[in-house]
Design an enzyme around this catalytic site. Structure first.
Site, short mmCIF file in Angstrom:
data_model
loop_
_atom_site.label_atom_id
_atom_site.label_comp_id
_atom_site.label_asym_id
_atom_site.label_seq_id
_atom_site.Cartn_x
_atom_site.Cartn_y
_atom_site.Cartn_z
N LYS A 1 -13.93 -10.33 31.96
CA LYS A 1 -14.11 -10.73 30.82
C LYS A 1 -13.31 -12.01 30.49
CE LYS A 1 -14.77 -9.34 25.88
NZ LYS A 1 -14.70 -8.05 24.88
N SER B 1 -16.35 -2.81 21.71
CA SER B 1 -16.89 -3.90 22.59
C SER B 1 -17.36 -3.87 23.87
CB SER B 1 -16.10 -5.05 22.30
OG SER B 1 -16.15 -5.77 21.10
N SER C 1 -18.74 -7.34 21.99
CA SER C 1 -18.47 -8.28 22.35
C SER C 1 -18.53 -8.60 24.22
CB SER C 1 -17.00 -8.85 22.07
OG SER C 1 -16.03 -8.29 22.64
#
Lengths: 96, 476
Positions: B79, B178, B154
């Site tokens: 990420k 997330s 997210s």
């Protein structure tokens, strides 16, 4: 109610510049969100105990004040990320 | 050599690599080729690293020398808010669009030592704030199961990268769901570890009392492998913990269901799938028990006070002085204002201001003080339920399947409600896992669903045990 003045003050505290259209839309969003989170006021129970942490969770972990890294070892790597520098200083506008 | 990436797991790739059926370079090449083909449509990756082959070659050298760790030669995605020294880490924000990390996150350091191969950095909501990746400054990621839908967020790019076979597994971060919500939207497994189980050193801080790095993968077993590789105490994160040795568990597993919390606002398809999941668990010998968590209904409200409060503090560091974007202006103050205006997207600005509000004199007691108190009550609720012999608590991961791109982007509160089942685990610091549980039909497309197990403090082992059991039961 969140007034336009409140939003301007919050924006200033948050160090964010907003246009007047954005001020209006942020005010609307914040009304909605604060209206929703308001429900925590309904909780009448009080948490009586101390803030009990799980027994195996760390608490007030401190490092011994010894064995510092070699002076300057990270200076270049960190300064390389700054938008403006002057030698080994971070360069900023005059404050006073 | 043609590789079956659709069925590639860490476990199968490990076998192939160890037997020498495939080299780490061949495996990395296969993934890079697929990324080149699929990513222009999906936008799961913001960047594919230019040294993937060199990393894979180094892994092959390790393998040839007989060094075989669980992740040696395994291609994974990272990420965009986790630091890899020398590589851009932008948190999908204009603020850090060209920022190169000065050091490795501890999770990266641990994976490097194992010889894992980092394919690239995945898209996300800016600074991990959002539930759809629509808050990315670099365009949304699309759900591989239905391109008109969001992948969740997210960690949407991370989930999409695993679902579309653009990585064997992924690292994401989870502050209020997330990892778990995108995992559920994309039909993969996602774990939010116990707060402290994985070092946060080198993860860009959003809300420090809630943030955790965790794995996304195709199976529970893979999730466990990746978790084991990154977990454990780190002297650079004072909140990190040693992993306690789990007690042996030989009694019947008990799953608690907070029924009264599922009565309102849950999609009928999600509810039906949830009931089917309960039936499958019962079939495999799990006891299902109704439980009551009296303060659970306040968790989202508590979260949307505590989280923005921490965000407003953590994001104060982006001032155009030390790193990231910088906008020139006549005075220091004007530079702050202009830099933060240019660097932050609308959702980041909103949360910073909300946090500033709830922390300000006059409102602090009513908002932040009260929320902190209710958070403690919620912790008590969970402890009370676990003390009655319940091993895990089960809810759907999200109240709806993946929504369409644009559906909620103009209504922040509607977007926040998608977090209703996930935020509590972060507030009470407990581990939780989302496991795929089936599909809902939406306009001719099969859209994935997931269920979420929450376990007692540091009992990830229970999540892996019951997760594997459910995978098996649900397949039958």
């Amino acid at each position: 109610m969140i007034s336009k003045h409140d939003i301007q003050k919050l924006a200033a505290l948050s160090r964010i510049k907003l246009t007047s259209e954005e001020e209006a839309s942020v005010a609307g969003d914040m009304e909605n969100i604060l209206g929703y989170v308001q429900q925590i006021q309904d909780v009448s129970a009080q948490h009586t105990g101390t803030h009990v942490r799980d027994t195996n969770a760390p608490h007030n972990v401190l490092r011994a004040d010894e064995e510092p890294h070699q002076s300057g070892a990270y200076t270049e790597a960190l300064l390389a990320a700054t938008p403006a520098r002057h030698g080994n200083y971070v360069k900023v506008k005059k404050i006073l | 050599m043609k590789h079956d990436l659709a069925h590639m797991t860490i476990a199968t790739a490990r076998e192939l690599l160890d037997r020498g059926d495939v080299s780490a370079v061949e495996l990395a090449d296969a993934y890079c080729a697929r990324i080149a083909e699929k990513n222009p449509t999906l936008n799961a990756y913001l960047e594919v690293y230019d040294d993937v082959r060199e990393q894979a070659k180094a892994a092959d050298t390790m393998l040839a020398a007989g060094t075989r760790h669980a992740l040696t030669g395994i291609p994974i995605s990272i990420k965009d808010n986790i630091l890899i020294q020398g590589k851009i880490a932008s948190a999908a924000s204009q603020m850090l669009a060209t920022y190169r990390a000065s050091y490795d996150a501890t999770v990266i350091d641990r994976l490097k030592k194992q010889g894992a191969v980092f394919l690239g950095r995945t898209n996300m909501d800016e600074f991990a704030m959002g539930g759809s990746t629509e808050n990315s400054a670099f365009g949304p990621t699309k759900n591989p199961h239905d391109l008109s839908r969001v992948p969740g967020g997210s960690s949407g790019g991370a989930a999409a990268s695993v679902a579309a076979d653009l990585a064997v597994a992924a690292l994401g971060s989870d502050t209020g769901g997330s990892i778990r919500q995108p995992a559920s939207f994309c039909g993969v497994v996602g774990l939010k570890p116990t707060h402290g189980a994985v070092s946060r050193y080198g993860l860009m801080a959003m809300a420090s009392s809630l943030d955790q790095i965790g794995p996304l993968a195709k199976t529970v077993a893979d999730t466990e492998i990746l978790f084991n590789a990154i977990a454990g105490r780190d002297s650079k994160d004072a909140t990190s913990i040693d992993r306690p040795r789990p007690p042996t568990h030989d009694k019947k597993l008990v799953v608690g269901v907070p029924r009264d919390f599922l009565e309102k606002g849950v999609d009928p398809d999600v509810l039906e799938n949830f009931e089917n999941s309960l039936a499958a668990l019962k079939q495999s010998g799990v006891e299902i028990r109704d439980i009551n968590l009296p303060n659970l209904k306040y968790s989202l409200a508590v979260y949307y006070v505590i989280m923005p409060a921490e965000v407003s503090s953590n994001l104060a560091r982006f001032d155009g002085v030390r790193y990231g974007a910088h906008v020139d202006a006549p005075t220091m103050l004007e530079e702050y204002l202009a830099t933060r205006r240019a660097g932050f997207g609308a959702e980041s600005r909103r949360r910073i201001m909300l946090g500033t509000y709830v922390l300000s004199t006059g409102y602090y007691d009513a908002y932040y003080g009260k929320a902190t108190m209710v958070r403690e009550l919620l912790k008590d609720d969970f402890n009370t339920v676990f003390a009655t012999g319940v091993d895990c608590i089960l809810t759907p991961t999200s109240p709806t399947p993946a929504f369409t791109i644009g559906e909620k982007s103009t209504d922040p509160l509607a977007m926040y409600l998608a977090d209703i089942f996930t935020v509590s685990a972060n507030l009470v610091a407990l581990p939780a896992i989302s496991v795929p549980s089936g599909f809902a039909n939406r306009a001719g497309a099969r859209v994935p669903l997931g269920i979420q197990f929450t376990a007692p403090y540091a009992r990830e082992d229970l999540l892996f045990t019951i997760g594997k059991l459910f995978e098996k039961a649900n397949r039958a």
